[in-house]
Design a protein around this motif. Sequence first.
Motif, short mmCIF file in Angstrom:
data_model
loop_
_atom_site.label_atom_id
_atom_site.label_comp_id
_atom_site.label_asym_id
_atom_site.label_seq_id
_atom_site.Cartn_x
_atom_site.Cartn_y
_atom_site.Cartn_z
N ARG A 35 4.28 9.51 21.12
CA ARG A 35 3.38 10.66 21.12
C ARG A 35 3.04 11.14 19.72
N LYS A 36 3.55 10.44 18.70
CA LYS A 36 3.31 10.83 17.30
C LYS A 36 2.67 9.64 16.57
N PRO A 37 1.36 9.49 16.67
CA PRO A 37 0.70 8.29 16.12
C PRO A 37 0.88 8.12 14.62
N TRP A 38 1.09 9.22 13.88
CA TRP A 38 1.23 9.10 12.44
C TRP A 38 2.47 8.32 12.04
N LEU A 39 3.50 8.32 12.88
CA LEU A 39 4.71 7.57 12.56
C LEU A 39 4.43 6.08 12.48
N TRP A 40 3.46 5.62 13.25
CA TRP A 40 3.21 4.18 13.38
C TRP A 40 2.38 3.62 12.23
N LEU A 41 2.13 4.45 11.22
CA LEU A 41 1.56 3.93 9.97
C LEU A 41 2.64 3.27 9.12
N ARG A 42 3.90 3.46 9.47
CA ARG A 42 5.02 2.93 8.70
C ARG A 42 5.50 1.61 9.30
N ALA A 211 4.21 19.19 31.38
CA ALA A 211 3.40 18.79 30.24
C ALA A 211 2.99 20.00 29.40
N ALA A 212 2.68 21.12 30.08
CA ALA A 212 2.30 22.33 29.36
C ALA A 212 3.43 22.82 28.46
N ARG A 213 4.65 22.83 28.98
CA ARG A 213 5.80 23.26 28.16
C ARG A 213 6.04 22.28 27.01
N ARG A 214 5.96 20.99 27.30
CA ARG A 214 6.22 19.98 26.26
C ARG A 214 5.19 20.08 25.15
N GLU A 215 3.90 20.19 25.51
CA GLU A 215 2.85 20.25 24.50
C GLU A 215 2.95 21.51 23.66
N PHE A 216 3.35 22.62 24.28
CA PHE A 216 3.56 23.85 23.52
C PHE A 216 4.60 23.60 22.42
N ALA A 217 5.71 22.98 22.81
CA ALA A 217 6.79 22.73 21.85
C ALA A 217 6.35 21.74 20.77
N GLU A 218 5.59 20.72 21.14
CA GLU A 218 5.18 19.71 20.16
C GLU A 218 4.15 20.27 19.18
N GLU A 219 3.25 21.11 19.64
CA GLU A 219 2.22 21.64 18.74
C GLU A 219 2.76 22.71 17.82
N LEU A 220 3.70 23.52 18.30
CA LEU A 220 4.19 24.63 17.51
C LEU A 220 5.56 24.37 16.87
N GLY A 221 6.26 23.37 17.35
CA GLY A 221 7.59 23.10 16.83
C GLY A 221 8.64 24.06 17.34
N LEU A 222 8.30 24.86 18.35
CA LEU A 222 9.20 25.82 18.96
C LEU A 222 9.05 25.72 20.48
N VAL A 258 6.33 25.07 13.09
CA VAL A 258 6.33 23.81 12.32
C VAL A 258 5.45 22.82 13.09
N PRO A 259 4.15 22.79 12.80
CA PRO A 259 3.25 21.94 13.58
C PRO A 259 3.43 20.46 13.28
N GLY A 260 3.07 19.62 14.25
CA GLY A 260 3.02 18.19 14.01
C GLY A 260 1.80 17.85 13.16
N THR A 261 1.72 16.61 12.72
CA THR A 261 0.59 16.17 11.89
C THR A 261 -0.06 14.95 12.51
N HIS A 275 -2.85 13.04 5.92
CA HIS A 275 -2.21 13.63 7.10
C HIS A 275 -2.52 15.12 7.14
N PHE A 276 -2.91 15.59 8.31
CA PHE A 276 -3.29 16.98 8.50
C PHE A 276 -2.47 17.57 9.64
N PRO A 277 -2.19 18.88 9.59
CA PRO A 277 -1.46 19.51 10.70
C PRO A 277 -2.33 19.59 11.95
N GLU A 278 -1.72 19.42 13.11
CA GLU A 278 -2.47 19.55 14.36
C GLU A 278 -3.02 20.95 14.53
N ILE A 279 -2.24 21.94 14.10
CA ILE A 279 -2.73 23.32 13.99
C ILE A 279 -2.35 23.80 12.60
N ASP A 280 -3.22 24.57 11.96
CA ASP A 280 -2.89 25.02 10.60
C ASP A 280 -2.39 26.46 10.56
#
Length: 310
Positions: A35-42, A211-222, A258-261, A275-280
């Motif tokens: 679920r974190k596509p930026w990791l797969w640049l490595r 999914a709603a709870r998971r996405e909340f946590a992934e976007e906000l880091g909380l 702590v947003p994802g990027t 790399h940009f934050p999903e929310i700023d």
Amino acid sequence: MLGLPPAVLVPDVDRGGLAAAARGELDGYWRGALRKPWLWLRDVYVDLGLLTLVRAEATLRTGRLITKREAIDRLPSLGVGPELADEIARRRRGEPVRVDACGRVARARAARSPSTYMPVRSARGGPRPRGAEGDEGGAARADLTLAVPPTEDTARMAGKRSAGVLLYRRAGCGLEVLIAHMGGPLWAHKENSAWSVPKGEPEPAEELADAARREFAEELGLPAPDGELVPLGELRQRSGKVVTIWAAEGDLDVQRIVPGTFPMEWPPRSGHIQHFPEIDRAAWCTLDEARPRLVAGQRPFLDRLAERLG
């Protein structure tokens, strides 16, 4: 080395134990990584991710462990192209491999595409893996199958639904809601119609509320609050996507977010990946403040919240 051989010290693991370990590896760390596509640049995620997936698939189908060398040979069975498979093999042999920025983005897409073959539990009484019949030693049979790769139609439909949580609190000025400003250069200088309820797309077979709870946590880091989710229904956006939102009462310090990027080629056609934050940023707003900020398709959720809370 002195002592007893490993075969004596380490207990036998039956087929059921191997299957459980394989599922745990995929459903634990690697499902989150997909679920974190930026990791797969490595390089390390491309190599270990695909080889882990291939080895787990082999374990679930045949009930045995395979080496990384065997896994490399099986990469095409999961749809990995010959160039990427050769790249992984060369790094495995210690050979230097150079990949430019654009190539890394294309490779990240290719590396994540076999995730549609993620091993999952089959329905009870479903088909057993090949080779399960007649196993020697009475080992436990793994009741597993592989997820069917989506067709073009199902892939399109999967991207047309998202779910989220609209957090609210009661303040001295009345009701306040937590909304987030979308990140990246395309939204950087926009204020109105550039904020959103924290939301995202569900995984296959995932309940929308989960999914709603998971996405909340992934976007906000909380994490989202543990309390009751109040359904606010769904709305179809102009893009055709159906958004389902729940409301939850709680408080959250926006300074702790702590947003994802995500990776993006910027400037366009420059070949430079940033790399940009999903929310700023996120903010607590009254309903009147939130209304012009939210994208137009989500504004009716504010009215529904006010109606539900009286």
